[in-house]
Design a protein around this motif. Structure first.
Motif, PDB file in Angstrom:
ATOM      1  N   LEU A  69      37.983  35.090  45.296  1.00  0.00           N
ATOM      2  CA  LEU A  69      37.531  34.902  43.909  1.00  0.00           C
ATOM      3  C   LEU A  69      38.221  35.883  42.968  1.00  0.00           C
ATOM      4  O   LEU A  69      38.577  35.536  41.839  1.00  0.00           O
ATOM      5  CB  LEU A  69      36.000  35.061  43.835  1.00  0.00           C
ATOM      6  CG  LEU A  69      35.352  34.624  42.521  1.00  0.00           C
ATOM      7  CD1 LEU A  69      35.588  33.140  42.246  1.00  0.00           C
ATOM      8  CD2 LEU A  69      33.843  34.915  42.546  1.00  0.00           C
ATOM      9  N   ASP A  70      38.422  37.088  43.453  1.00  0.00           N
ATOM     10  CA  ASP A  70      39.113  38.093  42.661  1.00  0.00           C
ATOM     11  C   ASP A  70      40.534  37.611  42.335  1.00  0.00           C
ATOM     12  O   ASP A  70      41.013  37.748  41.216  1.00  0.00           O
ATOM     13  CB  ASP A  70      39.157  39.391  43.479  1.00  0.00           C
ATOM     14  CG  ASP A  70      39.288  40.580  42.576  1.00  0.00           C
ATOM     15  OD1 ASP A  70      38.491  40.698  41.639  1.00  0.00           O
ATOM     16  OD2 ASP A  70      40.247  41.361  42.804  1.00  0.00           O
ATOM     17  N   ALA A  71      41.191  36.997  43.342  1.00  0.00           N
ATOM     18  CA  ALA A  71      42.555  36.488  43.147  1.00  0.00           C
ATOM     19  C   ALA A  71      42.559  35.334  42.138  1.00  0.00           C
ATOM     20  O   ALA A  71      43.436  35.252  41.275  1.00  0.00           O
ATOM     21  CB  ALA A  71      43.129  36.027  44.480  1.00  0.00           C
ATOM     22  N   VAL A  72      41.560  34.469  42.238  1.00  0.00           N
ATOM     23  CA  VAL A  72      41.488  33.302  41.345  1.00  0.00           C
ATOM     24  C   VAL A  72      41.451  33.751  39.880  1.00  0.00           C
ATOM     25  O   VAL A  72      42.042  33.118  39.010  1.00  0.00           O
ATOM     26  CB  VAL A  72      40.234  32.449  41.688  1.00  0.00           C
ATOM     27  CG1 VAL A  72      39.957  31.404  40.610  1.00  0.00           C
ATOM     28  CG2 VAL A  72      40.407  31.781  43.054  1.00  0.00           C
ATOM     29  N   TYR A  73      40.771  34.869  39.626  1.00  0.00           N
ATOM     30  CA  TYR A  73      40.614  35.335  38.237  1.00  0.00           C
ATOM     31  C   TYR A  73      41.468  36.557  37.915  1.00  0.00           C
ATOM     32  O   TYR A  73      41.179  37.284  36.977  1.00  0.00           O
ATOM     33  CB  TYR A  73      39.132  35.584  37.934  1.00  0.00           C
ATOM     34  CG  TYR A  73      38.400  34.265  37.753  1.00  0.00           C
ATOM     35  CD1 TYR A  73      38.578  33.506  36.592  1.00  0.00           C
ATOM     36  CD2 TYR A  73      37.589  33.752  38.750  1.00  0.00           C
ATOM     37  CE1 TYR A  73      37.954  32.280  36.436  1.00  0.00           C
ATOM     38  CE2 TYR A  73      36.953  32.513  38.605  1.00  0.00           C
ATOM     39  CZ  TYR A  73      37.147  31.797  37.431  1.00  0.00           C
ATOM     40  OH  TYR A  73      36.536  30.575  37.269  1.00  0.00           O
ATOM     41  N   THR A  74      42.542  36.763  38.694  1.00  0.00           N
ATOM     42  CA  THR A  74      43.512  37.804  38.325  1.00  0.00           C
ATOM     43  C   THR A  74      44.453  37.168  37.301  1.00  0.00           C
ATOM     44  O   THR A  74      45.193  36.241  37.636  1.00  0.00           O
ATOM     45  CB  THR A  74      44.301  38.301  39.570  1.00  0.00           C
ATOM     46  OG1 THR A  74      43.347  38.795  40.517  1.00  0.00           O
ATOM     47  CG2 THR A  74      45.275  39.395  39.213  1.00  0.00           C
ATOM     48  N   PRO A  75      44.418  37.632  36.038  1.00  0.00           N
ATOM     49  CA  PRO A  75      45.046  36.859  34.951  1.00  0.00           C
ATOM     50  C   PRO A  75      46.520  36.559  35.110  1.00  0.00           C
ATOM     51  O   PRO A  75      46.987  35.519  34.683  1.00  0.00           O
ATOM     52  CB  PRO A  75      44.826  37.734  33.713  1.00  0.00           C
ATOM     53  CG  PRO A  75      43.755  38.693  34.066  1.00  0.00           C
ATOM     54  CD  PRO A  75      43.748  38.848  35.551  1.00  0.00           C
TER      55      PRO A  75
END
Ligand SMILES: C[S@@+](CC[C@H](N)C(=O)[O-])C[C@H]1O[C@@H](n2cnc3c(N)ncnc32)[C@H](O)[C@@H]1O
Length: 287
Positions: A69-75
């Motif tokens: 999830l962190d990767a999905v929202y890394t801009p």
């Protein structure tokens, strides 16, 4: 951190970037805040930077949900969903090949592109490169889903995107499996055309399928290393003209992967530029 908190943090970070892409586009801020990017990302994807073993690491939602999830929202990170047109599978684990052929573009670039495209409610929009369907969902939130046509060359990718869009109640966009370089004449003329795959040369079909005054936004390969985002206004009679508004990096449309000579593509040659340097700095211009 839950998904909504990730979204809020991602918006906050994008707000610090020069350009302020959300500021004069309230609809875009709202769409980004309400459309789940996580919903469109496959359970297993590759991180686009090599690890110390020279491999592209695999992110697995099942085994490492927080990291995924962190990767999905890394801009500024695009997550890779396909390599070598599907010859390599996420089941094979971390990958060595960098022949990326499908991805979810990084959030910051998605927002930057939609800012420049500036679609209006009711616009007839053509997207080239459906990929995961995430950008299509954001577009549909603005134009109305029935006004959106999205073309994907890879049938497996298109089917997955169609299912993901339907699951979110975005059932009206036309998801077409075809070569997007041909546009999609059946639903022309278009007010906006956005390509999320890079071209070396603007396909004539795109120019022919635009309404007079319609906007084309596409990454285009340049001789300077980066690709550029071309923002063009079409005259509705097969011509378009405009500016290069940002440096980006995109995967190529399938049939334009082979590099062509720049001189065939209308670019100035390097000797056509003049560089002057002095104590006050330097200046580069076209001669
Ligand atoms: C960067 S990805 C698209 C990201 C997508 N818009 C999203 O929101 O996830 C580029 C996509 O363009 C597709 N593509 C490449 N060449 C194409 C073509 N000639 N016509 C249509 N799609 C193409 C690729 O298969 C890939 O899925």
């Amino acid at each position: 951190m839950d998904e909504q908190q990730h979204i809020a943090r991602c918006i906050e970070t994008i707000d610090t970037y020069r350009g302020g892409y959300f500021n004069d586009r309230p609809w875009l801020r709202e769409a980004f805040g309400s459309v789940s990017r996580a919903h469109f990302v496959p359970e297993r994807v590759w991180w686009p930077e090599r690890d110390e073993d020279g491999l592209f690491p695999l992110l697995d939602r099942t085994t490492e949900p927080e990291r995924w999830l962190d990767a999905v929202y890394t801009p500024r990170i695009a997550l890779i969903t396909q390599i070598e047109d599907g010859k390599i599978s996420t089941q094979d684990g971390p990958a060595r090949s960098n022949a990326f052929t499908s991805s979810i573009s990084c959030a910051a670039v998605v927002v930057q592109m939609l800012h420049h495209l500036d679609p209006q409610p009711g616009d007839n929009v053509l997207e080239i490169g459906t990929g995961t369907g995430y950008n299509a969902a954001l577009l549909a939130a603005r134009t109305g889903a029935s006004h959106l046509t999205t073309v994907e060359i890879d049938p497996v990718t298109a089917e997955r995107a169609r299912t993901a869009l339907h699951a979110r109640g975005v059932s009206a966009p036309t998801v077409v499996v075809a070569d997007g370089e041909d546009g999609y004449p059946a639903r022309a003329p278009y007010d906006r055309l956005i390509s999320t795959a890079c071209v070396q040369e603007i396909p004539p079909a795109w120019l022919e399928q635009m309404r007079p005054g319609g906007t084309i936004l596409t990454p285009i390969a340049t001789p300077f290393g980066d690709d550029a985002l071309a923002l063009l206004v079409a005259d509705g009679h097969g011509h378009a003209r405009g500016r290069l508004v940002a440096a980006v990096s995109f995967m190529r449309v399938r049939s334009q992967r082979e590099r062509r000579p720049w001189r065939e593509l209308g670019w100035p040659r390097l000797p056509d530029f003049e560089l002057a340097a002095g104590p006050d700095g330097q200046n580069v211009r076209q001669r």
